[in-house]
Write a protein that holds these residues in place. Structure first.
Motif, PDB file in Angstrom:
ATOM      1  N   ALA A   1       0.737  -1.234   0.016  1.00 58.54           N
ATOM      2  CA  ALA A   1      -0.070  -0.648  -0.050  1.00 58.54           C
ATOM      3  C   ALA A   1       0.406   1.093   0.277  1.00 58.54           C
ATOM      4  O   ALA A   1       0.339   2.388  -0.396  1.00 58.54           O
ATOM      5  CB  ALA A   1      -1.228   0.588   1.516  1.00 58.54           C
ATOM      6  N   LYS A   2       1.657   1.610   0.481  1.00 57.77           N
ATOM      7  CA  LYS A   2       3.274   2.650   0.215  1.00 57.77           C
ATOM      8  C   LYS A   2       3.527   2.396  -1.289  1.00 57.77           C
ATOM      9  O   LYS A   2       5.066   3.554  -0.886  1.00 57.77           O
ATOM     10  CB  LYS A   2       3.774   1.980   1.670  1.00 57.77           C
ATOM     11  CG  LYS A   2       3.108   2.348   2.708  1.00 57.77           C
ATOM     12  CD  LYS A   2       4.441   1.382   3.978  1.00 57.77           C
ATOM     13  CE  LYS A   2       3.263   1.158   5.667  1.00 57.77           C
ATOM     14  NZ  LYS A   2       4.540   1.035   6.048  1.00 57.77           N
ATOM     15  N   MET A   3       3.751   1.724  -2.153  1.00 61.43           N
ATOM     16  CA  MET A   3       4.520   1.301  -2.804  1.00 61.43           C
ATOM     17  C   MET A   3       3.121   1.840  -3.817  1.00 61.43           C
ATOM     18  O   MET A   3       2.291   1.658  -3.538  1.00 61.43           O
ATOM     19  CB  MET A   3       4.849   0.093  -3.561  1.00 61.43           C
ATOM     20  CG  MET A   3       5.973   0.257  -1.993  1.00 61.43           C
ATOM     21  SD  MET A   3       7.041  -2.123  -3.202  1.00 61.43           S
ATOM     22  CE  MET A   3       6.320  -3.028  -1.960  1.00 61.43           C
ATOM     23  N   MET A   4       4.111   2.113  -5.391  1.00 59.59           N
ATOM     24  CA  MET A   4       3.488   2.534  -6.456  1.00 59.59           C
ATOM     25  C   MET A   4       3.567   1.148  -7.509  1.00 59.59           C
ATOM     26  O   MET A   4       4.592   1.021  -7.534  1.00 59.59           O
ATOM     27  CB  MET A   4       3.673   3.888  -7.446  1.00 59.59           C
ATOM     28  CG  MET A   4       3.511   3.856  -8.700  1.00 59.59           C
ATOM     29  SD  MET A   4       3.040   4.522  -9.777  1.00 59.59           S
ATOM     30  CE  MET A   4       2.049   4.982 -10.544  1.00 59.59           C
ATOM     31  N   VAL A   5       2.841  -0.291  -6.796  1.00 56.90           N
ATOM     32  CA  VAL A   5       2.844  -0.935  -7.633  1.00 56.90           C
ATOM     33  C   VAL A   5       2.736  -0.998  -9.755  1.00 56.90           C
ATOM     34  O   VAL A   5       1.211  -1.206  -9.502  1.00 56.90           O
ATOM     35  CB  VAL A   5       1.970  -2.044  -7.212  1.00 56.90           C
ATOM     36  CG1 VAL A   5       2.669  -3.791  -8.477  1.00 56.90           C
ATOM     37  CG2 VAL A   5       2.811  -2.200  -6.109  1.00 56.90           C
ATOM     38  N   ILE A   6       3.598  -1.207 -10.580  1.00 58.00           N
ATOM     39  CA  ILE A   6       2.985  -1.498 -12.173  1.00 58.00           C
ATOM     40  C   ILE A   6       3.207  -2.513 -12.459  1.00 58.00           C
ATOM     41  O   ILE A   6       4.312  -3.157 -12.281  1.00 58.00           O
ATOM     42  CB  ILE A   6       4.569  -0.052 -13.062  1.00 58.00           C
ATOM     43  CG1 ILE A   6       3.985   1.034 -12.579  1.00 58.00           C
ATOM     44  CG2 ILE A   6       3.795   0.055 -14.031  1.00 58.00           C
ATOM     45  CD1 ILE A   6       5.024   1.922 -12.514  1.00 58.00           C
TER      46      ILE A   6
END
Length: 158
Positions: free
Chosen positions: A63-68
């Motif tokens: 939730a703290k990351m940008m997951v691509i």
């Protein structure tokens, strides 16, 4: 102000290309400069190239990351890591305005090879916060997905 090595690569390349336009000799010189700068970057970058294993990511960190998800749209549509956004691997630079530099960016594809290329492009372009999911979506899923870290830390030690 800190200017990364990767940023210098693109400043040099842009100045060469901008100053000399489409002149073939100057374009060849610009290409040589960019290749030299990328070579220097490869000598500088950490050994793993920013890779991370699914077991290293606690569930609440997603939730703290940008997951691509860098796979094609049909693969993303079938299944993806919850919360992931879709940017095909070839489009990461074209869509880089939506990729933050102030938090971890996790890239993945099916096995890690195409996302590694996208990650390399972003890192050379100045994104020092990019991580590549080792083994991609297939390995992430096989190791427990969002619970891979929990499974790894709670596994009995022999």
């Amino acid at each position: 102000m800190h200017i990364s090595h990767a940023h210098r690569v693109f400043v040099v390349a842009a100045s060469f290309l901008g100053a000399w336009g489409s002149h073939a000799a100057w374009a060849a010189d610009a290409k040589a400069v960019v290749v030299d700068e990328m070579s220097a970057y490869l000598e500088f970058v950490d050994y793993g190239g920013g890779t991370i294993f699914s077991e290293q990511i606690p569930k609440d960190e997603y939730a703290k990351m940008m997951v691509i998800d860098t796979r094609d749209a049909s693969q993303f549509g079938k299944d993806h890591i919850p919360g992931a956004v879709h940017i095909e691997w070839r489009q990461v630079l074209a869509q880089s305005a939506q990729i933050p530099k102030n938090k971890t960016v996790l890239l993945y594809c099916n096995t890690g090879s195409l996302s590694a290329q996208a990650g390399f492009a972003l890192r050379v372009a100045g994104w020092e916060n990019v991580r590549i999911l080792q083994g991609g979506y297939a390995e992430w899923k096989a190791k427990g997905g969002m619970d891979a870290n929990l499974k790894a830390v709670s596994a009995p030690k022999h």
